[in-house]
Design an enzyme around this catalytic site. Sequence first.
Site, short mmCIF file in Angstrom:
data_model
loop_
_atom_site.label_atom_id
_atom_site.label_comp_id
_atom_site.label_asym_id
_atom_site.label_seq_id
_atom_site.Cartn_x
_atom_site.Cartn_y
_atom_site.Cartn_z
N CYS A 2 17.29 2.30 52.25
CA CYS A 2 16.40 1.60 53.17
C CYS A 2 15.45 2.62 53.81
O CYS A 2 15.86 3.73 54.14
CB CYS A 2 17.12 0.85 54.27
SG CYS A 2 18.14 -0.50 53.66
N THR A 473 24.74 13.98 41.31
CA THR A 473 24.20 15.21 40.71
C THR A 473 24.63 16.44 41.50
O THR A 473 24.88 17.51 40.93
CB THR A 473 22.66 15.10 40.66
OG1 THR A 473 22.34 14.10 39.70
CG2 THR A 473 22.01 16.39 40.27
N SER A 474 24.70 16.31 42.81
CA SER A 474 25.10 17.47 43.62
C SER A 474 26.51 17.90 43.29
O SER A 474 26.82 19.10 43.28
CB SER A 474 24.99 17.13 45.11
OG SER A 474 23.65 16.91 45.44
N SER A 518 24.06 18.84 48.95
CA SER A 518 23.36 17.56 49.03
C SER A 518 21.85 17.78 49.00
O SER A 518 21.34 18.61 49.75
CB SER A 518 23.74 16.84 50.32
OG SER A 518 22.99 15.68 50.48
N GLN A 519 21.18 17.07 48.14
CA GLN A 519 19.72 17.15 48.11
C GLN A 519 19.16 16.58 49.40
O GLN A 519 18.41 17.24 50.11
CB GLN A 519 19.20 16.38 46.88
CG GLN A 519 17.71 16.51 46.63
CD GLN A 519 16.82 15.74 47.59
OE1 GLN A 519 15.89 16.32 48.17
NE2 GLN A 519 17.09 14.48 47.80
N SER A 520 19.53 15.35 49.70
CA SER A 520 18.94 14.65 50.84
C SER A 520 19.48 15.15 52.17
O SER A 520 18.81 15.07 53.19
CB SER A 520 19.25 13.16 50.74
OG SER A 520 20.66 12.97 50.77
N THR A 523 23.62 11.93 52.60
CA THR A 523 24.55 11.06 51.87
C THR A 523 25.78 10.79 52.74
O THR A 523 26.45 11.73 53.20
CB THR A 523 24.95 11.75 50.54
OG1 THR A 523 23.76 11.98 49.82
CG2 THR A 523 25.88 10.88 49.72
N HIS A 674 41.64 14.33 22.51
CA HIS A 674 42.58 13.50 23.28
C HIS A 674 41.99 12.12 23.58
O HIS A 674 42.31 11.52 24.59
CB HIS A 674 42.96 14.23 24.57
CG HIS A 674 43.54 15.59 24.32
ND1 HIS A 674 44.75 15.77 23.71
CD2 HIS A 674 43.04 16.83 24.53
CE1 HIS A 674 44.99 17.07 23.59
NE2 HIS A 674 43.96 17.73 24.08
#
Length: 780
Positions: A2, A473-474, A518-520, A523, A674
């Site tokens: 948002c 991704t992080s 963390s990129q942002s 999170t 496996h």
Amino acid sequence: MCGIFAYLNCGVPKTKKEIVEKLLVGLKRLEYRGYDSAGFAMDDNEKWCEDDDDDDDEEEGGDKKRHDAKKVIVCREVGKIANLEALARKELFGEDDDDENEVKASKSKSSNGRKKSSSSIKPLDFCASIAHTRWATHGPPNKINTHPHTSDSRENEFVVVHNGIITNHAPLRAMLERRGMKFETDTDTEVIPKLCKFLSDKFEESGEKDVTFRQLAMEVTRQLQGAYALVFKSTKYPGELVAAKRGSPLLMGISDDSGEVSCVIDGNLSDGAEEDVLLKKASGNKKRKSMTGGAAAAPAADADTTTTTTRITTTTTTTTNNPKVEFYFASDASAMVEHTKRVLVLEDDDVCHCHDGTYKIYKVEKQKHPHPGYTSGHDSPEYGLYKPVVLSKEVERTIETLEMEVESIMKGEFDHFMQKEIFEQPEAISSTMRGRLVLDVLGAAERVMLGGMSQFAATIRRSRRIILCGCGTSYNSAIAIRQLFEELTELPVTLELASDVLDRRCPFFRDDTCIFISQSGETADTLKALEYAKAKGALCVGIVNTVGSAISRATDCGVHINAGAEIGVASTKAYTCQIVAMVLVALSLSEDSRSKHTRRDDIMQGLLKLPGCVKECLKMDAILLELAQELKEEHSLLIFGRGFNYATALEGALKVKEVALVHSEGILAGEMKHGPLALVDKHMPIIVVCTNDGSYEKQQSVVQQLKARDGRLILIVSDDDTEMEKTAPDAVILRVPKVEDCLQAVVNIVPLQLLSYHLTVLRGHNCDQPRNLAKSVTVE
Ligand code: G6P
């Protein structure tokens, strides 16, 4: 998750068209945060609707403006901002759908449908407007659930935009319904404007007629549990905006001619009395225990970045005489930077009140009562007379100057942000290293200097273990770096998905070092895991891209990756820069180790070459486009990697599934026998990462076994490799520059990023805004 954008012009005349365009552009900058639906609310002032030749009106000042802004336009639409834009053009300006390029004032109509002449559209000196782009949590993405939400959809007395989650919305809603309020949406947010109306009426009943908009907003937020960034607007308080924040990010921007802005403060306002004390803003930053300074004061080298924000102090004036100021609120800086670079980051429990050219920030004081939110019992506003109870204190916040450039939030020559960000990687990686990888006179890398962490290096070295924690991704970048951390620090290194830390209530200890990636920097799971680790007494380090974000502020120390704004929902350049930043951390933690001297030196020289190697990889774009054409109809793709490149397999597969919407699995090659081997046949495309490192021979054997099962192979190999094509003569071979083994993941991911980008475009999907996803996941 948002996006909020709000705008208040004070003494700076703006037409309705100008304001709508500002709101739409602001929302477009935030669209990556959510794109299920969008909306805005603004004053529908008489000056926009009526021919008004009486120039006296313009001289009547504040009171007149307060009487004018009786009506509020609320415009909402499902889907992307473009849909809202089309609706606004049609409904507010009477434009045809295909008349896309310019809002023609001559064709405009008032909201009641009457055609207007351009001369009747007069600018307004004061207009409070709020806007929102939604990522649906409570209720489907339909028009009714779209923000702004309102106290009642006919009068729109109170309208609110919200980012976050109100966890106690159900009891609040039940309480308000018992008092006769009708709810129209499925959202948690709707209780907020309804509470505004309910409490405002209550205060009037109790004879509290002078309750300010800010006090009212504080009383409302007192009732809320959960996380929020909120901006309130009301016909009862025209020309005013109030913003409140707890747990979700919110910035305020200020734009004025003078470079100065008035800052009016008051003291404890529990009794509702406002004492206008005019104060010069403090000239120094508050000492902050965080990544950006304070306890871990960053020396010049660490602050030497081109893409981060820099804190500067501005002098504030005491002038309130006819101020010409524009205020902005936004969920992040990318929506702000084209209007103003002067921003102020709101902190949790801050409430900011803008009106008459001034702003004031208050911190809500800790509640006297043990629990916030009173929905029953004698503390509830539901019964009897009810007066304002919240205590607050004026606080100072430093105005910062954004160093972000407008170009960084534009696509420029690229078709998509994802493509732009993939191609920006050589420069982004250089930015991550700038001022941190120190060179000698001959230009060789000599040592690593991380100003934001130096004071904590000894503590980290003494830790009992290092925990790397993140999401998506992080988290993959943590996997990529684990082996090097173990090797250079000789400490046990464990990996934790942030959501799992909370689910398992992991045993964390005082002598642990937890590194949050963390990129942002916002999170929710990562932030909650950080709070949890802090509560356990662990040292908390941040590896974060967004300066001023919640995670960068809450950690004890850390490194900003300085990758620049990342707008595409799928993370690309942040991933490679996170790995590089953590390589620097591992190097700095091992600088005293004589036995590792040669290895460290090789890595440092390797780092210097890394941007050039990534640039080389980007030249494979046409080859990857061709491969994407071959694979575009496939339903599944397997990617095998191991060692330093297990992360490459996971991250490559994540990219393919999240943007190209193709099922893809990243598999540790050692696990192939496996289970995954059962999937292999001549139809299944399989990518094997087998660049030349310590795992090479094992990967060669994996390729042999896959070939024996008729696997359709695509091999990522080092540029000087001659063996793999002999092992699998039918395979598609992708050659990448060879770098130091622990850096190879930075290079190897590039072809997979390009492949997923091209697959997405060829399959007709939106790579910047993949289905159902959002860039910042601010809910648990
Ligand atoms: C979302 C994004 C991903 C990102 C993940 C973690 O899922 O779509 O691209 O990797 O959140 O975000 P963070 O900002 O903490 O790195």
